[in-house]
Design an enzyme around this catalytic site. Structure first.
Site, short mmCIF file in Angstrom:
data_model
loop_
_atom_site.label_atom_id
_atom_site.label_comp_id
_atom_site.label_asym_id
_atom_site.label_seq_id
_atom_site.Cartn_x
_atom_site.Cartn_y
_atom_site.Cartn_z
N CYS A 11 0.62 -0.91 0.03
CA CYS A 11 0.05 -0.42 0.34
C CYS A 11 0.69 1.47 0.10
CB CYS A 11 -0.70 -0.01 1.25
SG CYS A 11 -2.41 -0.97 1.11
N ILE A 14 3.81 3.79 -4.96
CA ILE A 14 3.38 3.38 -6.14
C ILE A 14 2.28 2.29 -6.86
CG2 ILE A 14 4.90 1.37 -8.48
CD1 ILE A 14 5.98 3.93 -7.88
N ALA A 15 2.24 2.05 -5.32
CA ALA A 15 0.35 1.47 -5.75
C ALA A 15 -0.32 1.96 -5.35
CB ALA A 15 0.61 0.54 -3.70
N ARG A 36 0.80 -5.56 4.88
CA ARG A 36 0.58 -6.73 6.36
C ARG A 36 -0.38 -6.23 7.64
NH1 ARG A 36 7.59 -5.65 6.63
NH2 ARG A 36 6.63 -3.53 5.42
N TYR A 57 -0.58 -11.61 3.18
CA TYR A 57 -1.03 -11.74 1.70
C TYR A 57 -1.72 -13.00 1.00
CZ TYR A 57 2.51 -8.16 2.05
OH TYR A 57 3.56 -6.71 2.19
N HIS A 78 10.27 -9.42 -3.83
CA HIS A 78 9.58 -9.71 -4.90
C HIS A 78 9.48 -10.89 -4.99
CE1 HIS A 78 9.62 -5.01 -6.25
NE2 HIS A 78 8.67 -5.10 -5.24
N LYS A 96 9.24 -3.58 -10.58
CA LYS A 96 10.77 -3.44 -11.36
C LYS A 96 11.34 -2.70 -9.61
CE LYS A 96 11.56 0.83 -11.03
NZ LYS A 96 12.10 1.31 -9.86
N ASP A 177 16.93 0.62 -7.68
CA ASP A 177 16.34 1.53 -7.37
C ASP A 177 15.76 2.20 -8.09
OD1 ASP A 177 13.83 2.05 -5.31
OD2 ASP A 177 14.90 3.90 -6.16
#
Length: 318
Positions: A11, A14-15, A36, A57, A78, A96, A177
Site C-alpha cells: 500500500c 507506487i501502489a 501486512r 497476502y 518480490h 521492478k 532503485d
C-alpha cells in the site's frame, strides 16, 4: 469488455499511483488490497474503491475472484511474494526490479511456466507512447545508424540508515532503485547486451551505493548511463544516430520526445495523457490476459533476466 480484477499487494506510493491509473484503463479495476497491517489495507481499499481488504497476502492470493496480482512491496520481497502468488495460480505483474538476482529471476520465470500463469516485470517505461514513438523513429531510419545512447536517472535521497533506500537488507542502493531505468532504456533501443563495462560507484554505507556512472559499448554503439541518490540528474535520454538524434526528457516517465537533424527540430510528439503513465502497462496486461498470453513480447522474461544479469555485473565492479 470484461474487466479483470486486480489484487494489489502493498500500500505504498507506487501502489497508490498504479491504482489511480487503473481508472484510465477500460479493462481493469482494483478489486482487492493486501497489506501486512489490516488497517492500512482497509484504508487503501476504501480510498481506491477496492471491494476487499486483507491483512496478510495469502488471503488475497487465494481469493478466487482475483485475476492478476500487482506486487508493489520492497525489492527484496518480490521473489517471495511473486512465487506465492504464482503457486496460488495467479497471474503476476511485479514492480521492478522483479527480483534482486539473476538466479531468482530464472527461478521465477520457470515457476510461472510450470504453473501456466502470466508473469511480467512492471517496466512501465516500455509501454509509454513517447518511448514507443521514439523506437518507431529509430526503426524507420529517421536518425540513421545509432552511435550513442545516453540516459540517466537520479534524485537526492537523504541518507537514512533505517530507510529502505540505504538498507542492504532491503536491497538498497541507487542501481536497483533508479539505475534500472537507464539500463532498460539502453536495452530497449539496442536489443543486445552491454560489453566492456566501466563502472565508477560511490559506496555510501554497508556496501550500498548512492552514485553510479556506467560506460559500455553495444557493438559499435557507445553507451553512457548514470544513476544517483546524491543529486537530481538530467533524467533524460538521447538516442543519437549518424543522421540525427532523439531527445526524451524525463525518460523514465516520458510524456514527449523530439526528433532532430543536427540543430533542427524535425518532429515532436506529446502523448497528452491524463494518467501518470502506469495505465499503459496495466491496459497491456489486461489485453494480454484477454488473449490468454503468458508473457509480453515487449517486456519478456528474457529482458528481465538481461537487466538482472547486467546489474550483477555492474555491482561486481564497485
Amino acid at each position: 469488455m470484461k474487466k479483470i480484477n486486480w489484487g494489489i499487494v502493498g500500500c505504498g506510493r507506487i501502489a497508490a499511483q498504479f491504482c489511480e491509473d487503473l481508472a484510465h484503463t477500460n479493462n481493469g479495476v482494483a478489486y482487492a488490497v493486501a497489506a501486512r497491517n489490516g488497517d492500512d489495507a482497509t484504508a487503501f481499499a476504501s480510498k481506491y474503491g477496492a471491494a476487499n481488504a486483507y491483512e496478510g497476502y495469502q488471503a488475497l492470493f487465494h481469493d478466487k475472484n482475483v485475476d492478476v496480482v500487482y506486487i508493489a512491496t520492497p525489492h527484496n520481497f518480490h521473489f517471495k511474494n511473486a512465487s506465492d502468488a504464482i503457486k496460488a495460480g495467479k497471474h503476476v505483474l511485479c514492480e521492478k526490479p522483479i527480483t534482486v538476482s539473476a538466479e531468482e529471476c530464472k527461478q521465477l520465470s520457470l515457476l510461472a511456466k510450470k504453473h501456466d500463469v502470466f508473469l511480467m516485470e512492471a517496466m512501465w517505461t516500455y509501454f509509454l507512447p513517447a518511448i514507443q514513438k521514439a523506437k518507431q523513429w529509430v526503426e524507420q531510419g529517421r536518425i540513421g545508424t545509432i552511435k550513442h545512447v545516453k540516459a540517466d536517472f537520479g534524485y537526492p535521497v537523504p541518507f537514512n540508515p533505517d530507510g529502505r533506500e540505504y538498507n542492504p537488507d532491503l536491497a538498497g542502493g541507487c542501481l536497483l532503485d533508479m539505475g534500472i531505468y537507464p539500463l532498460a532504456i539502453a536495452n530497449y533501443f539496442l536489443n543486445n547486451d552491454l560489453e566492456n563495462l566501466y563502472v565508477r560507484a560511490n559506496v555510501r554505507y554497508k556496501g550500498v551505493e548512492d552514485d553510479v556512472l556506467i560506460t559500455a559499448n553495444c557493438g559499435d554503439v557507445m553507451v553512457s548511463l548514470a544513476t544517483s541518490f546524491q543529486c537530481r540528474l538530467g533524467n533524460g535520454a538521447y538516442i543519437i544516430g549518424d543522421k540525427g538524434y532523439i531527445k526524451i526528457p524525463d525518460a523514465f516517465r516520458a510524456y514527449e520526445c523530439s526528433l532532430y537533424e543536427l540543430d533542427d527540430l524535425i518532429e515532436h510528439f506529446e502523448d497528452g495523457r491524463q494518467s501518470q503513465g502506469y495505465s499503459f502497462e496495466a491496459q497491456e496486461v489486461g489485453r494480454l490476459l484477454s488473449e490468454n498470453k503468458r508473457e509480453s513480447d515487449i517486456m519478456s522474461h528474457s529482458q528481465s533476466l538481461l537487466l538482472q544479469s547486467q546489474m550483477e555485473r555492474i555491482k561486481a565492479l564497485f
